[in-house]
Design a protein around this motif. Structure first.
Motif, short mmCIF file in Angstrom:
data_model
loop_
_atom_site.label_atom_id
_atom_site.label_comp_id
_atom_site.label_asym_id
_atom_site.label_seq_id
_atom_site.Cartn_x
_atom_site.Cartn_y
_atom_site.Cartn_z
N GLU A 165 1.78 -9.83 12.13
CA GLU A 165 1.71 -8.41 11.80
C GLU A 165 2.72 -8.09 10.70
OE1 GLU A 165 0.84 -5.08 14.76
OE2 GLU A 165 3.02 -4.99 14.51
N ALA A 178 -3.97 6.98 3.46
CA ALA A 178 -4.71 5.76 3.74
C ALA A 178 -4.69 4.86 2.51
CB ALA A 178 -6.14 6.08 4.15
N ARG A 192 -6.12 -3.32 1.70
CA ARG A 192 -6.60 -2.65 2.91
C ARG A 192 -6.88 -1.19 2.56
NH1 ARG A 192 -5.00 -5.15 7.71
NH2 ARG A 192 -4.98 -7.42 7.41
N LYS A 194 -8.76 1.08 3.82
CA LYS A 194 -8.91 2.03 4.92
C LYS A 194 -7.71 2.06 5.86
CE LYS A 194 -13.96 1.68 4.93
NZ LYS A 194 -15.17 1.40 5.76
N GLN A 195 -6.67 1.29 5.52
CA GLN A 195 -5.49 1.22 6.38
C GLN A 195 -4.79 2.57 6.44
OE1 GLN A 195 -4.43 -1.59 8.04
NE2 GLN A 195 -2.75 -0.43 9.00
N THR A 208 3.23 1.62 8.01
CA THR A 208 1.98 1.14 8.56
C THR A 208 2.13 -0.30 8.99
OG1 THR A 208 -0.44 1.09 8.24
CG2 THR A 208 0.93 0.26 6.44
N LEU A 210 0.10 -4.02 9.45
CA LEU A 210 -1.07 -4.81 9.08
C LEU A 210 -1.15 -6.06 9.94
CD1 LEU A 210 -0.62 -4.80 5.18
CD2 LEU A 210 -1.82 -3.11 6.58
N GLU A 211 -2.27 -6.28 10.60
CA GLU A 211 -2.50 -7.52 11.32
C GLU A 211 -3.04 -8.53 10.32
OE1 GLU A 211 -3.39 -8.01 15.08
OE2 GLU A 211 -2.46 -6.16 15.77
#
Length: 256
Positions: A165, A178, A192, A194-195, A208, A210-211
């Motif tokens: 992550e 986003a 990303r 849409k993150q 935020t 991130l995986e």
């Protein structure tokens, strides 16, 4: 079970060539290398001297050396003379004059050099920045010791698997947004669109998580991060921090 990588863009390698400039205790790696004097906050540099004993500050302004006399100049390190365990005197020459720099392996703040071509640092350099934060019956967690940004790896002892992550943050007046893009020095990107990005309660910080996929992990060990874009806001990564991040990730990948 997660291995967390946290980058603070506000502050913004196995042996690996990287945009790392400060060698810590591996100061001998600077011998015969060219160093460019980078920028400094304020109008003075510290630790430059006309004499190897440090008693005659070079182009003294008030307490340190005049920024105008040093910024942008390139010097070659012709000698590294060790004093105490943590300090050494670097002999610097640019063909016109020879001066000296009082190096301290614990003082990366006043070290304002950029190593031309970057440094190849041993994996141990980065592993020394990692500590074991937790070791219980279920999980083992390795983490970066540096406050403000860092890395951690959580291992599930039963399954032997790990999730990755990446937590990204940057200063912003926005409440939310986003889209996150990591642009690497080699031109590749982790995107990303849409993150979701949210604001820390009571702080001017967007954050935020991130995986990361296996492909993204490979990209981050292949090249340093150049810029981070969060909710439309672009932040340039410091080259030294970005190089450290890449090396620390490589170290974490060896931890079991």
């Amino acid at each position: 079970m997660k291995k967390i990588i946290f980058i603070s863009a506000l502050m913004l390698t196995l042996s690996a060539s990287a945009q790392v400039n400060f060698p810590g205790k591996y100061v001998d790696l600077l011998l015969n290398r060219e160093l460019k004097v980078g920028s400094v906050f304020g109008d003075e540099y510290q630790n430059f001297s006309y004499r190897p004993d440090g008693m005659a500050p070079y182009k003294k302004l008030r307490y340190g050396s005049d920024k105008k006399a040093l910024q942008g100049r390139i010097f070659k390190v012709t000698e590294v003379k060790h004093n105490l365990e943590e300090t050494a005197i670097l002999t610097l020459t640019d063909g016109k004059e020879t001066i000296y720099y009082n190096y301290n392996s614990n003082d990366d703040y006043n070290y304002k050099f950029e190593v031309v071509g970057g440094l190849e640092l041993p994996l141990d350099y980065f592993c020394e920045q990692i500590e074991l934060g937790l070791d219980d019956n279920e999980f083992k967690i390795y983490q970066n010791k540096i406050i403000g940004f860092g890395l951690s790896k959580t291992i599930n002892k039963k399954t032997k698997k790990a999730e990755y992550e990446l937590a990204v943050s940057t200063g912003s007046s926005k409440e939310k947004g986003a889209g996150v893009t990591l642009e690497l020095l080699n031109g590749k990107k982790i995107e990303r669109p849409k993150q979701l990005v949210g604001k820390d309660t009571g702080k001017q910080i967007l954050r935020t998580f991130l995986e990361l996929t296996d492909k993204e992990i490979a990209l981050l060990t292949e090249s340093e991060i150049k810029t981070i874009t969060m909710a439309g806001q672009v932040v340039n990564m410091d080259s030294g921090i970005s190089g450290d991040l890449r090396g620390q990730l490589k170290c974490l990948l060896t931890k079991e």
